[in-house]
Design a protein around this motif. Sequence first.
Motif, PDB file in Angstrom:
ATOM      1  N   ASN A 185      23.955  -5.670  11.216  1.00 44.96           N
ATOM      2  CA  ASN A 185      24.923  -4.593  11.400  1.00 44.96           C
ATOM      3  C   ASN A 185      26.149  -4.762  10.509  1.00 44.96           C
ATOM      4  O   ASN A 185      26.487  -5.862  10.066  1.00 44.96           O
ATOM      5  CB  ASN A 185      25.318  -4.427  12.871  1.00 44.96           C
ATOM      6  CG  ASN A 185      26.254  -5.503  13.378  1.00 44.96           C
ATOM      7  OD1 ASN A 185      26.544  -6.494  12.712  1.00 44.96           O
ATOM      8  ND2 ASN A 185      26.740  -5.323  14.602  1.00 44.96           N
ATOM      9  N   LYS A 193      31.772   4.165  11.681  1.00 47.31           N
ATOM     10  CA  LYS A 193      30.702   3.917  12.638  1.00 47.31           C
ATOM     11  C   LYS A 193      29.938   2.651  12.271  1.00 47.31           C
ATOM     12  O   LYS A 193      29.906   2.221  11.112  1.00 47.31           O
ATOM     13  CB  LYS A 193      29.736   5.094  12.687  1.00 47.31           C
ATOM     14  CG  LYS A 193      28.987   5.351  11.382  1.00 47.31           C
ATOM     15  CD  LYS A 193      28.005   6.499  11.541  1.00 47.31           C
ATOM     16  CE  LYS A 193      27.179   6.699  10.268  1.00 47.31           C
ATOM     17  NZ  LYS A 193      26.179   7.789  10.438  1.00 47.31           N
ATOM     18  N   ILE A 194      29.332   2.045  13.305  1.00 43.13           N
ATOM     19  CA  ILE A 194      28.447   0.906  13.098  1.00 43.13           C
ATOM     20  C   ILE A 194      27.133   1.406  12.513  1.00 43.13           C
ATOM     21  O   ILE A 194      26.588   2.425  12.940  1.00 43.13           O
ATOM     22  CB  ILE A 194      28.164   0.165  14.432  1.00 43.13           C
ATOM     23  CG1 ILE A 194      29.374  -0.676  14.831  1.00 43.13           C
ATOM     24  CG2 ILE A 194      26.931  -0.714  14.334  1.00 43.13           C
ATOM     25  CD1 ILE A 194      29.507  -2.004  14.082  1.00 43.13           C
ATOM     26  N   GLU A 195      26.618   0.681  11.521  1.00 41.86           N
ATOM     27  CA  GLU A 195      25.316   1.001  10.950  1.00 41.86           C
ATOM     28  C   GLU A 195      24.466  -0.264  10.909  1.00 41.86           C
ATOM     29  O   GLU A 195      24.991  -1.379  10.869  1.00 41.86           O
ATOM     30  CB  GLU A 195      25.449   1.572   9.540  1.00 41.86           C
ATOM     31  CG  GLU A 195      26.098   2.942   9.492  1.00 41.86           C
ATOM     32  CD  GLU A 195      26.171   3.506   8.083  1.00 41.86           C
ATOM     33  OE1 GLU A 195      25.685   2.836   7.151  1.00 41.86           O
ATOM     34  OE2 GLU A 195      26.726   4.608   7.912  1.00 41.86           O
ATOM     35  N   ASN A 196      23.159  -0.071  10.904  1.00 46.08           N
ATOM     36  CA  ASN A 196      22.226  -1.181  10.761  1.00 46.08           C
ATOM     37  C   ASN A 196      21.506  -1.094   9.428  1.00 46.08           C
ATOM     38  O   ASN A 196      21.003  -0.032   9.061  1.00 46.08           O
ATOM     39  CB  ASN A 196      21.202  -1.170  11.900  1.00 46.08           C
ATOM     40  CG  ASN A 196      21.628  -2.020  13.068  1.00 46.08           C
ATOM     41  OD1 ASN A 196      21.904  -3.200  12.899  1.00 46.08           O
ATOM     42  ND2 ASN A 196      21.689  -1.434  14.257  1.00 46.08           N
ATOM     43  N   ASP A 234      31.232  -5.253  16.861  1.00 46.03           N
ATOM     44  CA  ASP A 234      30.059  -5.342  17.738  1.00 46.03           C
ATOM     45  C   ASP A 234      29.428  -6.720  17.538  1.00 46.03           C
ATOM     46  O   ASP A 234      28.601  -6.913  16.648  1.00 46.03           O
ATOM     47  CB  ASP A 234      29.078  -4.222  17.371  1.00 46.03           C
ATOM     48  CG  ASP A 234      27.860  -4.162  18.273  1.00 46.03           C
ATOM     49  OD1 ASP A 234      27.777  -4.989  19.203  1.00 46.03           O
ATOM     50  OD2 ASP A 234      26.989  -3.309  18.052  1.00 46.03           O
ATOM     51  N   ASN A 237      24.426  -7.328  18.420  1.00 44.83           N
ATOM     52  CA  ASN A 237      23.923  -6.093  17.823  1.00 44.83           C
ATOM     53  C   ASN A 237      22.827  -5.443  18.669  1.00 44.83           C
ATOM     54  O   ASN A 237      21.648  -5.470  18.325  1.00 44.83           O
ATOM     55  CB  ASN A 237      23.419  -6.366  16.409  1.00 44.83           C
ATOM     56  CG  ASN A 237      23.118  -5.079  15.662  1.00 44.83           C
ATOM     57  OD1 ASN A 237      23.492  -3.995  16.094  1.00 44.83           O
ATOM     58  ND2 ASN A 237      22.438  -5.205  14.538  1.00 44.83           N
ATOM     59  N   HIS A 239      23.044  -2.277  19.073  1.00 44.22           N
ATOM     60  CA  HIS A 239      23.152  -0.913  18.573  1.00 44.22           C
ATOM     61  C   HIS A 239      21.787  -0.375  18.124  1.00 44.22           C
ATOM     62  O   HIS A 239      21.120  -0.950  17.272  1.00 44.22           O
ATOM     63  CB  HIS A 239      24.127  -0.872  17.397  1.00 44.22           C
ATOM     64  CG  HIS A 239      24.487   0.501  16.927  1.00 44.22           C
ATOM     65  ND1 HIS A 239      25.323   1.328  17.631  1.00 44.22           N
ATOM     66  CD2 HIS A 239      24.125   1.184  15.824  1.00 44.22           C
ATOM     67  CE1 HIS A 239      25.467   2.463  16.980  1.00 44.22           C
ATOM     68  NE2 HIS A 239      24.746   2.401  15.869  1.00 44.22           N
ATOM     69  N   ASP A 240      21.366   0.695  18.709  1.00 46.84           N
ATOM     70  CA  ASP A 240      20.112   1.387  18.356  1.00 46.84           C
ATOM     71  C   ASP A 240      18.846   0.597  18.702  1.00 46.84           C
ATOM     72  O   ASP A 240      17.739   1.049  18.395  1.00 46.84           O
ATOM     73  CB  ASP A 240      20.053   1.730  16.858  1.00 46.84           C
ATOM     74  CG  ASP A 240      21.017   2.838  16.492  1.00 46.84           C
ATOM     75  OD1 ASP A 240      21.427   3.591  17.385  1.00 46.84           O
ATOM     76  OD2 ASP A 240      21.363   2.942  15.300  1.00 46.84           O
ATOM     77  N   ASP A 288      30.109  -6.387  25.207  1.00 47.14           N
ATOM     78  CA  ASP A 288      28.889  -5.860  24.591  1.00 47.14           C
ATOM     79  C   ASP A 288      27.692  -6.017  25.527  1.00 47.14           C
ATOM     80  O   ASP A 288      26.896  -5.086  25.697  1.00 47.14           O
ATOM     81  CB  ASP A 288      28.595  -6.581  23.269  1.00 47.14           C
ATOM     82  CG  ASP A 288      29.500  -6.123  22.143  1.00 47.14           C
ATOM     83  OD1 ASP A 288      30.165  -5.077  22.306  1.00 47.14           O
ATOM     84  OD2 ASP A 288      29.541  -6.809  21.102  1.00 47.14           O
TER      85      ASP A 288
END
Length: 353
Positions: A185, A193-196, A234, A237, A239-240, A288
């Motif tokens: 991430n 925004k957070i991206e992977n 974050d 991770n 996220h998603d 988290d």
Amino acid sequence: MASRAKKPTHVETTSADPAKTALIISGGAPNATLMAGALAAFDEKGVSFDVISTAGAGALLGLMYCAPKSGTPRQAMESLIEMGVADPLYDKFPVNFKVFNKPGIMADLYRSALGFNPFWKAVQGWQAKDPVSQLFKDSVGLAVASTCPSDLNAKSLGLCAHVPFAEEVIDFAAIAGISPAFYVNAFNLTRKKIENFSKDIITPLHLQASLSFPFLYPPTQVGEDWYIEGASIDCLNFHDLLTLHPNLEQIVVFDILGADKLLRAPRDLYDAWVMSIITPLVEIARDDLKIFEATHLPNYPKLKDHVLRVPLLENIPAEDMPDVFDWSRSNLTRLYDIGYQTAQTFVETKLSK
């Protein structure tokens, strides 16, 4: 400098995605050998995962583990102890000159020129096994680092040059072909925004973006966007993760930040700076996991009671906690051994086969 690297993308998955097990590797550089030891134990026990999701220093560890430049995954994990500074030297100068390099074009040229110096190449390649040899090797390294020029100034965007050794320890050409789905991430400053970054696109530049911790390192430009370290926002991770892999049945978590026992009074000004970085990350990491459990787990009954946190921090003796963020060789070795033993026990008692 702008880069033409392609934009980060997400892996497209469907409800038929076969992934059943995932590993979360958190951020946290100074005590990262805790996780390195745990990964070595997992490798020895033959534990594998369908998905590995990483943040910050966890990205470096995860990629070294899955795509080591040379040797086995366990050898790659053991090599992280070499980031430690010989104890007598660290006691007098408690900064890790191996990890934190001076920034700027002059410094880059200096380090490039060192690559042609036969003495320096010999020192770098020397396998110093005993404390005296390690002290000599690290003393030479400190002298070389101290004489490095730098154009650091008030307009610089970070204190240090980006992690210099990633391409020496990670086989980036092999990442796309590793077995697990792999994510790193980063926080997109341009799009907020957070991206992977997924394994099919990870390059040294993407890893640099994921390690660009604010103030320590300048932001990294990938394509038209600017990024900072994802772990600063974050730490774990998630996220998603379930969007990409909805059929997960077990998630194992390496978290080396989310515990109040890490917080203490600083020992000096440098230590106060270190603790100023760590203090907010402790609460971020703790939140988290709580947010993930409260928001996502009710919709995934198969994961109930199967989000397993490896008790890495819990197994550090109380008397060793004040030194847990030290970059001394003895501390990194001690943390590696604790991580290894903790993961051995975890596999034998907690991890379903």
